[in-house]
Design an enzyme around this catalytic site. Structure first.
Site, mmCIF file in Angstrom:
data_model
loop_
_atom_site.group_PDB
_atom_site.id
_atom_site.type_symbol
_atom_site.label_atom_id
_atom_site.label_comp_id
_atom_site.label_asym_id
_atom_site.label_seq_id
_atom_site.Cartn_x
_atom_site.Cartn_y
_atom_site.Cartn_z
ATOM 1 N N GLU A 109 0.855 -1.201 0.000
ATOM 2 C CA GLU A 109 0.000 0.000 0.000
ATOM 3 C C GLU A 109 0.880 1.235 0.000
ATOM 4 O O GLU A 109 1.715 1.415 0.879
ATOM 5 C CB GLU A 109 -0.897 0.006 1.242
ATOM 6 C CG GLU A 109 -1.664 1.315 1.449
ATOM 7 C CD GLU A 109 -2.633 1.240 2.636
ATOM 8 O OE1 GLU A 109 -3.220 0.170 2.860
ATOM 9 O OE2 GLU A 109 -2.778 2.258 3.342
ATOM 10 N N HIS A 148 -2.053 -2.543 9.698
ATOM 11 C CA HIS A 148 -1.985 -1.093 9.855
ATOM 12 C C HIS A 148 -3.366 -0.473 10.014
ATOM 13 O O HIS A 148 -4.387 -1.166 9.870
ATOM 14 C CB HIS A 148 -1.267 -0.483 8.639
ATOM 15 C CG HIS A 148 -1.876 -0.871 7.330
ATOM 16 N ND1 HIS A 148 -1.524 -2.019 6.666
ATOM 17 C CD2 HIS A 148 -2.833 -0.287 6.574
ATOM 18 C CE1 HIS A 148 -2.224 -2.117 5.551
ATOM 19 N NE2 HIS A 148 -3.045 -1.077 5.469
ATOM 20 N N HIS A 281 8.279 10.667 -24.119
ATOM 21 C CA HIS A 281 9.097 9.715 -23.364
ATOM 22 C C HIS A 281 8.358 8.391 -23.243
ATOM 23 O O HIS A 281 7.197 8.275 -23.658
ATOM 24 C CB HIS A 281 9.399 10.266 -21.971
ATOM 25 C CG HIS A 281 8.194 10.298 -21.072
ATOM 26 N ND1 HIS A 281 7.220 11.261 -21.170
ATOM 27 C CD2 HIS A 281 7.768 9.448 -20.085
ATOM 28 C CE1 HIS A 281 6.262 11.027 -20.280
ATOM 29 N NE2 HIS A 281 6.564 9.929 -19.607
ATOM 30 N N HIS A 283 8.585 4.500 -20.517
ATOM 31 C CA HIS A 283 9.175 3.918 -19.302
ATOM 32 C C HIS A 283 9.644 2.504 -19.587
ATOM 33 O O HIS A 283 8.868 1.692 -20.113
ATOM 34 C CB HIS A 283 8.161 3.938 -18.158
ATOM 35 C CG HIS A 283 7.665 5.328 -17.897
ATOM 36 N ND1 HIS A 283 8.331 6.211 -17.075
ATOM 37 C CD2 HIS A 283 6.615 6.011 -18.415
ATOM 38 C CE1 HIS A 283 7.685 7.373 -17.082
ATOM 39 N NE2 HIS A 283 6.644 7.283 -17.889
ATOM 40 N N GLU A 288 2.360 2.655 -16.582
ATOM 41 C CA GLU A 288 2.228 3.866 -15.763
ATOM 42 C C GLU A 288 0.763 4.063 -15.383
ATOM 43 O O GLU A 288 -0.126 4.018 -16.239
ATOM 44 C CB GLU A 288 2.731 5.084 -16.547
ATOM 45 C CG GLU A 288 2.490 6.419 -15.844
ATOM 46 C CD GLU A 288 3.123 7.591 -16.591
ATOM 47 O OE1 GLU A 288 4.031 7.362 -17.427
ATOM 48 O OE2 GLU A 288 2.707 8.735 -16.337
ATOM 49 N N GLU A 341 2.593 10.101 -11.326
ATOM 50 C CA GLU A 341 2.933 8.964 -12.180
ATOM 51 C C GLU A 341 3.339 7.829 -11.242
ATOM 52 O O GLU A 341 4.217 8.025 -10.405
ATOM 53 C CB GLU A 341 4.143 9.272 -13.069
ATOM 54 C CG GLU A 341 3.967 10.440 -14.005
ATOM 55 C CD GLU A 341 5.216 10.678 -14.871
ATOM 56 O OE1 GLU A 341 6.189 9.893 -14.798
ATOM 57 O OE2 GLU A 341 5.219 11.663 -15.623
#
Ligand code: MN
Ligand code: MN
Length: 392
Positions: A109, A148, A281, A283, A288, A341
């Site tokens: 997470e 958590h 660009h 990755h 993404e 991103e």
């Protein structure tokens, strides 16, 4: 266009699927004009758009709200945006004192605090705990399987959660109340060494989000910590980070190099100033997943073999780019466009078209593109993630 007979008397203020060269025709309806106005690049796509590209946009405004006393949540997963298999996102609001209950899950997470403050707690497998207050622009990260909680402080809060599995659902996490409710009382009694009468008040089902009293200041919430605290902080102050500054905007990157616990999710917070553009660009590590925070923009994704499609984005939208597909994002408004991103990766990584060309033998680039001397002279060895050039 208002007087054009092909308009059939259409209101000139209502956008029509017609190009300046006359291609297209009015939309007689039924239609949703508000949505058409929000998606000008779908209604009248750039002429360079072509072919079939899967949907790469989903708005949190089109999702189901889970309303509870203490707050709400809504999510965009592979069920809403089928291409988004790597990551899922949850938008959550907690009131002052509102609690996202004690729970854990198989996924990592990652979180970004949008507004307000919260207190987070966790305990790891070696009994080391972590309790911290987080505010606007702060991140947190809980490794998979680590239990958590999150609780809203005085001002309440709203945040984005990102999980490293597109099929995640925040409504199907492993919750403490759910486990208690589905364990025989005699087993609970044996586990804790108490009579069953000590268990009468426990909830009969998962609580998920509930309203509680505001907790006191951190100092008043001391717990025994015989094993100390976790060795790597679960929080990171992203806005305190010195950004990469270029003429077009700013970029802050958080991944395992500066936020060491965040081994499964890498992120960049990007600001594109008016007139600026996230440069062309891609990755080299993974898909993404984007979350738009403020402003408006458009992204075109190049999907090979003559296909490309442009999508319009605004605050509250999720965008997606499949692994390695080329893309750029333009600010289409008159104020800064801010977005995140996100990558299912331990590192942020991008390949700049400009830098690639600058660091390739000149003759080869020139021959490949019939590149003019002006284009060749514009190439930059240094990477500018967000560009803005003076008008020429
Ligand atoms: Mn969680
Ligand atoms: Mn990108």
């Amino acid at each position: 266009m208002g007087n054009d007979p092909r308009n059939g008397g259409a209101n000139p203020n209502v956008p029509q699927p017609i190009r300046p060269d006359g291609a297209g025709a009015t939309d007689f309806g039924p239609r949703d004009v508000m949505r058409d106005m929000e998606n000008p690049d779908l209604l009248v796509p750039p002429v360079t758009d072509a072919g079939t590209v899967p949907n790469l946009k989903f708005s949190f405004s089109d999702t189901h709200m889970q309303l509870n006393h203490g707050g709400w949540s809504r999510q965009i997963t592979v069920r809403e945006l089928p291409i988004a298999t790597t990551l899922a996102g949850v938008n959550m609001r907690l009131t002052p004192g509102g609690v996202r209950e004690l729970h854990w899950h198989q996924q990592a997470e990652w979180a970004f605090m949008i507004l307000g403050r919260a207190r987070i707690t966790a305990v790891d497998q070696d009994g080391r705990n972590f309790i911290a207050d987080v505010g606007e622009g702060d991140l947190w990260y809980f490794p998979p399987g680590i239990p958590h909680s999150i609780q809203g402080l005085e001002e309440g809060c709203e945040f984005l959660l990102v999980f490293d599995d597109g099929s995640f659902s925040d409504l199907n996490t492993l919750s403490i109340s759910d486990w208690f409710a589905h364990t025989p009382k005699e087993v609970l009694a044996a586990n804790f060494g108490v009579p069953e009468s000590a268990l009468v008040g426990i909830p009969k089902e998962q609580r998920y989000i509930f309203q509680a009293e505001l907790p006191g200041p951190l100092e008043t919430q001391k717990v025994p910590d015989p094993y100390g605290t976790v060795p790597k902080s679960f929080t990171h102050r992203l806005m305190a980070q010195t950004p990469i500054v270029t003429p077009g905007g700013t970029v802050r990157i958080a991944d395992s190099t500066n936020f060491p616990i965040s081994l499964r999710i890498a992120a960049a917070l990007v600001e594109i100033k008016p007139g600026g553009m996230r440069e062309l660009h891609w990755h080299p590590n993974n898909d993404e997943w984007q979350y738009y925070l403020t402003g408006t923009g458009r992204m075109t994704v190049f999907a090979a073999n003559g296909t490309a499609r442009t999508f319009d984005y605004r605050a509250g939208d999720v965008g997606y780019v499949p692994f390695a597909f080329g893309h750029y994002i333009q600010n289409t408004g008159d104020r800064s466009l801010w977005f995140l991103e996100m990558f299912k990766s331990d590192r942020f990584a991008d390949v700049s078209l400009n830098q690639w060309m600058a660091l390739t033998p000149k003759q080869l680039v020139q021959d490949n593109l019939h590149a003019s001397p002006a284009l060749m002279n514009s190439l930059r060895k240094e990477k500018w993630p967000v560009v803005k050039y003076p008008a020429t």
